[in-house]
Design a protein around this motif. Structure first.
Motif, PDB file in Angstrom:
ATOM      1  N   GLN A  45      25.245  -6.616   2.083  1.00  0.00           N
ATOM      2  CA  GLN A  45      25.056  -5.680   3.192  1.00  0.00           C
ATOM      3  C   GLN A  45      26.306  -4.835   3.352  1.00  0.00           C
ATOM      4  O   GLN A  45      27.394  -5.364   3.623  1.00  0.00           O
ATOM      5  N   GLN A  92      24.219  -0.369   6.820  1.00  0.00           N
ATOM      6  CA  GLN A  92      23.017  -0.430   5.982  1.00  0.00           C
ATOM      7  C   GLN A  92      22.320  -1.771   6.139  1.00  0.00           C
ATOM      8  O   GLN A  92      22.899  -2.736   6.630  1.00  0.00           O
ATOM      9  N   GLU A  93      21.063  -1.806   5.726  1.00  0.00           N
ATOM     10  CA  GLU A  93      20.322  -3.053   5.778  1.00  0.00           C
ATOM     11  C   GLU A  93      20.752  -3.977   4.637  1.00  0.00           C
ATOM     12  O   GLU A  93      21.275  -3.531   3.610  1.00  0.00           O
ATOM     13  N   ARG A  94      20.504  -5.257   4.861  1.00  0.00           N
ATOM     14  CA  ARG A  94      20.789  -6.231   3.811  1.00  0.00           C
ATOM     15  C   ARG A  94      19.849  -5.978   2.633  1.00  0.00           C
ATOM     16  O   ARG A  94      18.652  -5.764   2.823  1.00  0.00           O
ATOM     17  N   GLU A  95      20.412  -6.007   1.431  1.00  0.00           N
ATOM     18  CA  GLU A  95      19.592  -5.741   0.250  1.00  0.00           C
ATOM     19  C   GLU A  95      19.729  -6.850  -0.776  1.00  0.00           C
ATOM     20  O   GLU A  95      20.772  -7.492  -0.896  1.00  0.00           O
TER      21      GLU A  95
END
Length: 127
Positions: free
Chosen positions: A39, A43-46
């Motif tokens: 992350q 931003q979103e966790r990817e």
């Protein structure tokens, strides 16, 4: 509840390498698949990579394919992420995650399939 502890993060120059480790507290480690997520700020966790409970299968996000390698040592209850040719866009907090319910499953890249998470380790890549 499985306790997961990541280590190995740090500051590295672009093009360099790091190896992350994630140690699990449970003896049943060999029964569940493990993954790495990351992350970046804002931003979103990817998803980054996942490895089957047996170590026989792996799957990677396109953004890291060919540069990162996930592996595990079931005798040491540990999963690793070898990161080579690092880029500034790899900068993030990296989390390991376990899919324990049910055991012997293949959760793939879906975040909601993972029921145990570590606290994360910071990786910073300078340009």
């Amino acid at each position: 509840q499985v306790q997961l502890v990541e280590s190995g993060g740090g500051l590295v120059q672009a093009g360099g390498s790091l190896r992350l480790s994630c140690a699990a507290s449970e003896r049943t480690f060999s029964t569940y698949s493990m993954a790495w997520f990351r992350q970046a700020p804002g931003q979103e966790r990817e998803f980054v990579a996942v490895i089957r409970w047996s170590g026989s299968s792996t799957y990677y996000a396109d953004s890291v394919k060919g540069r990162f390698t996930i592996s595990r040592d079931n005798a040491k209850n540990t999963v690793y992420l070898q990161m080579n040719t690092l880029k500034p866009e790899d900068t993030a907090v990296y989390y390991c995650a376990a899919n324990t319910k049910p055991p012997f499953a293949w959760p793939g890249p879906q975040t909601h399939r993972y029921d145990n998470w570590g606290q994360g380790t910071q990786v910073t890549v300078s340009s």
